[in-house]
Each structure stands twice: as C-alpha cells, then as structure tokens.
Scaffold this motif. Structure first.
Motif, PDB file in Angstrom:
ATOM      1  N   ILE A 126       0.833  -1.202   0.000  1.00 12.40           N
ATOM      2  CA  ILE A 126       0.000   0.000   0.000  1.00 12.40           C
ATOM      3  C   ILE A 126       0.869   1.254   0.000  1.00 12.40           C
ATOM      4  CG2 ILE A 126      -1.633   1.333   1.393  1.00 12.40           C
ATOM      5  CD1 ILE A 126      -2.968  -1.295   2.138  1.00 12.40           C
ATOM      6  N   ASN A 127       1.926   1.253   0.804  1.00  9.56           N
ATOM      7  CA  ASN A 127       2.833   2.408   0.832  1.00  9.56           C
ATOM      8  C   ASN A 127       3.489   2.638  -0.528  1.00  9.56           C
ATOM      9  OD1 ASN A 127       2.270   2.906   3.496  1.00  9.56           O
ATOM     10  ND2 ASN A 127       4.182   2.072   4.292  1.00  9.56           N
ATOM     11  N   LEU A 128       3.833   1.551  -1.204  1.00 11.46           N
ATOM     12  CA  LEU A 128       4.474   1.660  -2.518  1.00 11.46           C
ATOM     13  C   LEU A 128       3.523   2.302  -3.527  1.00 11.46           C
ATOM     14  CD1 LEU A 128       6.862   1.015  -4.386  1.00 11.46           C
ATOM     15  CD2 LEU A 128       5.846  -1.248  -4.749  1.00 11.46           C
ATOM     16  N   HIS A 140       6.645  14.882  -3.336  1.00 11.58           N
ATOM     17  CA  HIS A 140       7.816  14.005  -3.247  1.00 11.58           C
ATOM     18  C   HIS A 140       8.269  13.732  -1.815  1.00 11.58           C
ATOM     19  CE1 HIS A 140       8.076  16.270  -7.170  1.00 11.58           C
ATOM     20  NE2 HIS A 140       7.952  15.014  -7.568  1.00 11.58           N
ATOM     21  N   ASP A 141       8.210  14.749  -0.983  1.00 15.90           N
ATOM     22  CA  ASP A 141       8.659  14.569   0.407  1.00 15.90           C
ATOM     23  C   ASP A 141       7.783  13.549   1.136  1.00 15.90           C
ATOM     24  OD1 ASP A 141      10.708  16.344   0.065  1.00 15.90           O
ATOM     25  OD2 ASP A 141       9.630  18.066   0.905  1.00 15.90           O
ATOM     26  N   GLU A 142       6.488  13.589   0.863  1.00 13.30           N
ATOM     27  CA  GLU A 142       5.579  12.626   1.494  1.00 13.30           C
ATOM     28  C   GLU A 142       5.882  11.211   1.013  1.00 13.30           C
ATOM     29  OE1 GLU A 142       1.377  13.591   1.692  1.00 13.30           O
ATOM     30  OE2 GLU A 142       1.843  15.695   1.269  1.00 13.30           O
ATOM     31  N   ALA A 143       6.193  11.093  -0.270  1.00 18.18           N
ATOM     32  CA  ALA A 143       6.529   9.779  -0.825  1.00 18.18           C
ATOM     33  C   ALA A 143       7.805   9.237  -0.191  1.00 18.18           C
ATOM     34  CB  ALA A 143       6.693   9.876  -2.345  1.00 18.18           C
ATOM     35  N   LEU A 144       8.801  10.093  -0.040  1.00 22.03           N
ATOM     36  CA  LEU A 144      10.067   9.676   0.561  1.00 22.03           C
ATOM     37  C   LEU A 144       9.882   9.252   2.013  1.00 22.03           C
ATOM     38  CD1 LEU A 144      12.425  12.418  -0.922  1.00 22.03           C
ATOM     39  CD2 LEU A 144      12.497   9.962  -1.403  1.00 22.03           C
ATOM     40  N   ASP A 152      13.189  -3.068  -0.186  1.00 20.47           N
ATOM     41  CA  ASP A 152      12.955  -3.966  -1.318  1.00 20.47           C
ATOM     42  C   ASP A 152      13.198  -3.211  -2.617  1.00 20.47           C
ATOM     43  OD1 ASP A 152       9.922  -3.211  -2.481  1.00 20.47           O
ATOM     44  OD2 ASP A 152      10.282  -2.678  -0.397  1.00 20.47           O
ATOM     45  N   ALA A 153      13.407  -3.939  -3.699  1.00 16.29           N
ATOM     46  CA  ALA A 153      13.797  -3.341  -4.976  1.00 16.29           C
ATOM     47  C   ALA A 153      12.793  -2.312  -5.479  1.00 16.29           C
ATOM     48  CB  ALA A 153      13.992  -4.447  -6.017  1.00 16.29           C
ATOM     49  N   SER A 154      11.505  -2.649  -5.436  1.00 15.71           N
ATOM     50  CA  SER A 154      10.480  -1.743  -5.965  1.00 15.71           C
ATOM     51  C   SER A 154      10.419  -0.443  -5.179  1.00 15.71           C
ATOM     52  CB  SER A 154       9.114  -2.429  -5.960  1.00 15.71           C
ATOM     53  OG  SER A 154       9.097  -3.518  -6.857  1.00 15.71           O
ATOM     54  N   SER A 155      10.495  -0.540  -3.865  1.00 18.07           N
ATOM     55  CA  SER A 155      10.451   0.661  -3.027  1.00 18.07           C
ATOM     56  C   SER A 155      11.684   1.525  -3.228  1.00 18.07           C
ATOM     57  CB  SER A 155      10.312   0.272  -1.551  1.00 18.07           C
ATOM     58  OG  SER A 155       9.089  -0.388  -1.310  1.00 18.07           O
ATOM     59  N   LEU A 156      12.841   0.887  -3.357  1.00 15.08           N
ATOM     60  CA  LEU A 156      14.074   1.643  -3.608  1.00 15.08           C
ATOM     61  C   LEU A 156      14.022   2.326  -4.971  1.00 15.08           C
ATOM     62  CD1 LEU A 156      16.665  -0.920  -2.205  1.00 15.08           C
ATOM     63  CD2 LEU A 156      16.182   1.356  -1.270  1.00 15.08           C
ATOM     64  N   THR A 177      21.004   2.093  -7.351  1.00 14.90           N
ATOM     65  CA  THR A 177      22.075   1.100  -7.222  1.00 14.90           C
ATOM     66  C   THR A 177      21.734   0.069  -6.154  1.00 14.90           C
ATOM     67  OG1 THR A 177      23.747   2.718  -7.905  1.00 14.90           O
ATOM     68  CG2 THR A 177      24.527   0.763  -6.742  1.00 14.90           C
ATOM     69  N   ARG A 178      21.177   0.524  -5.048  1.00 13.58           N
ATOM     70  CA  ARG A 178      20.753  -0.411  -4.003  1.00 13.58           C
ATOM     71  C   ARG A 178      19.661  -1.334  -4.507  1.00 13.58           C
ATOM     72  NH1 ARG A 178      18.778   2.349   1.196  1.00 13.58           N
ATOM     73  NH2 ARG A 178      18.486   0.156   1.752  1.00 13.58           N
ATOM     74  N   ALA A 179      18.763  -0.794  -5.316  1.00 14.18           N
ATOM     75  CA  ALA A 179      17.693  -1.623  -5.881  1.00 14.18           C
ATOM     76  C   ALA A 179      18.285  -2.710  -6.774  1.00 14.18           C
ATOM     77  CB  ALA A 179      16.721  -0.752  -6.682  1.00 14.18           C
ATOM     78  N   LEU A 180      19.290  -2.341  -7.561  1.00 17.75           N
ATOM     79  CA  LEU A 180      19.909  -3.310  -8.473  1.00 17.75           C
ATOM     80  C   LEU A 180      20.599  -4.441  -7.719  1.00 17.75           C
ATOM     81  CD1 LEU A 180      21.399  -0.902 -11.191  1.00 17.75           C
ATOM     82  CD2 LEU A 180      19.524  -2.532 -11.484  1.00 17.75           C
TER      83      LEU A 180
END
Length: 211
Positions: A126-128, A140-144, A152-156, A177-180
């Motif tokens: 849900i957060n994603l 953007h700030d709220e999303a961050l 996890d990859a999708s969130s990163l 890079t962390r997602a990768l």
C-alpha cells in the motif's frame, strides 16, 4: 442395621446439610458463572460470525460496484468495511484505488489508500502504490517519508524516482544502485532500473555474468 451405623449416617447427613448451608451460595455462584461464560462464548462466536458475514456482503458490494464501474458504490462499501473488517477493507481498497487511477481520479485514489489501516504484511504494498501516486501529484517529500525504511527493490526504485524529481541526482543514483543489488540479473525490472540509473547520471554495476 446397628444403631451406631444409623447414627453415623445421620451425622454424615447433617454434615452434608451443614456444608451446603455454608457453601451453597458459593456453589450456585460458581455454576452461574460457568453458565455465563458458556453463554457469553456462544454469543461472541455468533456475533463474530455475523460480522464476518456482513463484511463479506459489503466486500461483494464493493466488487460489484467496481465491476460495473460504479466507483461511488464501491467507495461506500469500502468505507463500511473499514469499520468492520480491516482485511476486506484493505483488499477492496486497493482495487478501488486502482479503478480510481484508471478513471483519472488520482487524488481520490490517494485518499482511498491513506484511509486504509493495513497490517505489517500488506503495508509495504500500500505504501508503494501510495508513494507512486504522491510522486505523480508532486508530493515528493511525502513519498520519501513513506518509503524511508523500505529496502525492497520496488520501493528503492520509487524512492529513487522521488529523489530524482527533487533534483537529488546523487541520492537517486544510490537508491537505484541499491535496488539493483537486490534484483536478479535476469529480472525484467532490472533493465528498467538500470535505465533510470543511467538517466540519473550513474553507471549500472556489472552483474556476476558480465565479462
């Protein structure tokens, strides 16, 4: 029968009557308490079964509303579910938010997702989805903040999107890079994240199979 035996029986009867006089109230109270517990348990089970049935009917109403494109009907059902059954509410709420986005009602979808109270298992999803909508809305700030602890990859990846949108290219590179590092070399998502990393000015790390 001997007189002594009759006296013993009489004495025993008197003892029983005496015990009942002294403990009868407590005994009856214990029986009453036991009956109350049994009846209370049966009432609770019936009440829970009734709530589950009601929640299921409300969920079906939401699904039917979505099936025929009646988002108002679906929203009323989801609102009712949020007061009765969180799991059904979260499931129907995700479907409602998706339909609202497809209907061009992004802000309504954001409100729907924000109103959900998911458990730990469903909260990341849900957060994603909410973060993606917030980025689209320029928040953007709220999303961050939503994805601050996600790894996890999708969130990163989405975190990288939010950072890049605010001009923080270096931090976006780090997120991509962390997602990768969490994605398999043959993952379809990997190529997209690599392209985003390149767009942010970074260089994708070599995979284990690279020469």
């Amino acid at each position: 029968m001997a007189i002594d035996d009759l006296l013993d029986e009489h004495e025993q009867s008197e003892r029983v009557r005496s015990w009942l006089r002294n403990n009868g109230a407590g005994l009856l109270g214990g029986v009453a308490l036991g009956l109350a517990v049994i009846l209370g348990w049966q009432w609770w089970q019936k009440d829970q079964a009734g709530k589950k049935e009601q929640a299921y009917q409300e969920y079906q109403t939401a699904v039917e509303g979505l099936a025929k494109g009646d988002l108002k009907q679906a929203k009323v059902a989801v609102d009712a579910l949020s007061r009765n059954d969180a799991l059904y509410a979260d499931t129907a709420g995700l479907q409602l938010a998706k339909a609202q986005v497809e209907a061009g009602e992004r802000d309504a979808a954001i409100a729907t997702l924000r109103a959900l109270t998911p458990d730990d298992a469903l909260r990341p999803l849900i957060n994603l989805r909410l973060a993606r909508l917030l980025i689209d809305a320029g928040k953007h700030d709220e999303a961050l903040k939503l994805l601050d602890a996600a790894d996890d990859a999708s969130s990163l990846e989405v975190r990288g999107d939010a950072l890049l949108a605010t001009g923080k290219a270096k931090e976006a590179q780090e997120a991509y890079t962390r997602a990768l590092t969490t994605l398999d070399a043959v993952s379809p998502q990997r190529r997209l994240v690599e392209l985003k990393l390149i767009h942010a000015g970074g260089t994708p790390p070599k995979t284990g199979g690279a020469a």
